[in-house]
Design a protein around this motif. Structure first.
Motif, mmCIF file in Angstrom:
data_model
loop_
_atom_site.group_PDB
_atom_site.id
_atom_site.type_symbol
_atom_site.label_atom_id
_atom_site.label_comp_id
_atom_site.label_asym_id
_atom_site.label_seq_id
_atom_site.Cartn_x
_atom_site.Cartn_y
_atom_site.Cartn_z
ATOM 1 N N LEU A 23 0.837 -1.204 0.000
ATOM 2 C CA LEU A 23 0.000 0.000 0.000
ATOM 3 C C LEU A 23 0.867 1.248 0.000
ATOM 4 O O LEU A 23 0.579 2.217 -0.709
ATOM 5 N N TYR A 27 0.705 3.993 -2.835
ATOM 6 C CA TYR A 27 0.334 5.340 -2.402
ATOM 7 C C TYR A 27 1.385 6.345 -2.863
ATOM 8 O O TYR A 27 1.070 7.427 -3.338
ATOM 9 N N ALA A 44 1.647 3.948 4.440
ATOM 10 C CA ALA A 44 0.216 3.853 4.174
ATOM 11 C C ALA A 44 -0.319 2.555 4.774
ATOM 12 O O ALA A 44 -0.578 1.587 4.074
ATOM 13 N N PRO A 46 -3.345 0.549 6.751
ATOM 14 C CA PRO A 46 -4.787 0.745 6.932
ATOM 15 C C PRO A 46 -5.135 1.391 8.266
ATOM 16 O O PRO A 46 -6.061 2.185 8.345
ATOM 17 N N PHE A 49 -4.848 5.362 8.173
ATOM 18 C CA PHE A 49 -5.942 6.136 7.609
ATOM 19 C C PHE A 49 -6.928 6.488 8.712
ATOM 20 O O PHE A 49 -7.143 5.717 9.643
ATOM 21 N N SER A 53 -12.751 5.371 8.238
ATOM 22 C CA SER A 53 -12.388 5.080 6.861
ATOM 23 C C SER A 53 -12.138 3.590 6.662
ATOM 24 O O SER A 53 -11.974 2.832 7.618
ATOM 25 N N LYS A 54 -12.125 3.226 5.406
ATOM 26 C CA LYS A 54 -11.912 1.834 5.026
ATOM 27 C C LYS A 54 -11.061 1.841 3.765
ATOM 28 O O LYS A 54 -11.238 2.684 2.897
ATOM 29 N N VAL A 55 -10.146 0.899 3.682
ATOM 30 C CA VAL A 55 -9.325 0.735 2.487
ATOM 31 C C VAL A 55 -9.629 -0.633 1.907
ATOM 32 O O VAL A 55 -9.581 -1.645 2.618
ATOM 33 N N PHE A 67 -6.022 0.178 -5.034
ATOM 34 C CA PHE A 67 -6.727 0.381 -3.767
ATOM 35 C C PHE A 67 -7.675 1.560 -3.877
ATOM 36 O O PHE A 67 -7.525 2.433 -4.725
ATOM 37 N N TRP A 69 -9.509 4.253 -0.978
ATOM 38 C CA TRP A 69 -9.624 4.697 0.417
ATOM 39 C C TRP A 69 -10.902 5.503 0.493
ATOM 40 O O TRP A 69 -11.075 6.492 -0.214
ATOM 41 N N GLU A 85 -11.516 9.171 -0.922
ATOM 42 C CA GLU A 85 -10.315 9.979 -0.705
ATOM 43 C C GLU A 85 -9.257 9.710 -1.769
ATOM 44 O O GLU A 85 -8.636 10.635 -2.266
ATOM 45 N N GLU A 86 -9.028 8.442 -2.056
ATOM 46 C CA GLU A 86 -7.996 8.066 -3.027
ATOM 47 C C GLU A 86 -8.437 6.835 -3.794
ATOM 48 O O GLU A 86 -9.066 5.939 -3.222
#
Length: 158
Positions: A23, A27, A44, A46, A49, A53-55, A67, A69, A85-86
């Motif tokens: 990750l 990232y 990065a 999990p 974050f 939030s959840k990845v 991935f 986010w 977010e990403e």
């Protein structure tokens, strides 16, 4: 959720702290060119974050190649806003349905969280990203305001 397209078979699943190294690598690829920013040097994980939030990751042959986010903000009782977010898919795996599946998984998660809307932003020059989000069903907002704290910080230091 499995993906099979053009010989690609990916599993979309929640990230774990065991995924930290990969990750972090992806990232940093997402932000190549911004190496001077402090967050670029962060790992990065999990758990790094923010809360709420959840990845989710796209795993192909045991390797993470993308991935998403996503963050959920509850703003009134049992109703909230989701934010993508990403989103990143490794260059070699783009245009094969992986980004769409990651977004779909994120939206499913936000529905379970009772989000009433999902927001995503992208830079104005990223034509491909804008086309991608529109194809999934996102609508373009006519107005988005922002206040740059970085500009304020630069003025204070000059």
């Amino acid at each position: 959720m499995r993906i099979e397209k053009r010989g690609i078979d990916a599993n979309i699943e929640p990230a774990t702290d065991k995924d930290t190294a990969r990750l972090t690598y992806l990232y940093r690829k997402l932000y190549e060119g911004d190496e001077d920013l402090d967050f670029f040097r962060s790992k990065a994980t999990p758990s790094y974050f923010r809360s709420g939030s959840k990845v989710f990751v796209a795993r192909l042959d045991g390797e993470i190649e993308g991935f998403v986010w996503v963050v959920y903000y509850e703003h009134i009782a049992n109703k909230g806003v989701g934010v993508i977010e990403e989103l990143y898919v490794n260059d070699n795996y783009r245009r094969r349905g992986i980004g769409r599946k990651l977004i779909t998984k994120a939206i499913e998660y936000l529905k379970k969280m009772r989000a009433t809307v999902v927001l995503v932003t992208t830079e104005s020059h990223k034509v491909g990203a804008k086309k991608f989000y529109k194809a999934i069903g996102f609508k373009i907002s006519k107005t988005w305001f922002f206040y740059s704290l970085q500009a304020t910080k630069n003025k204070e230091t000059n």
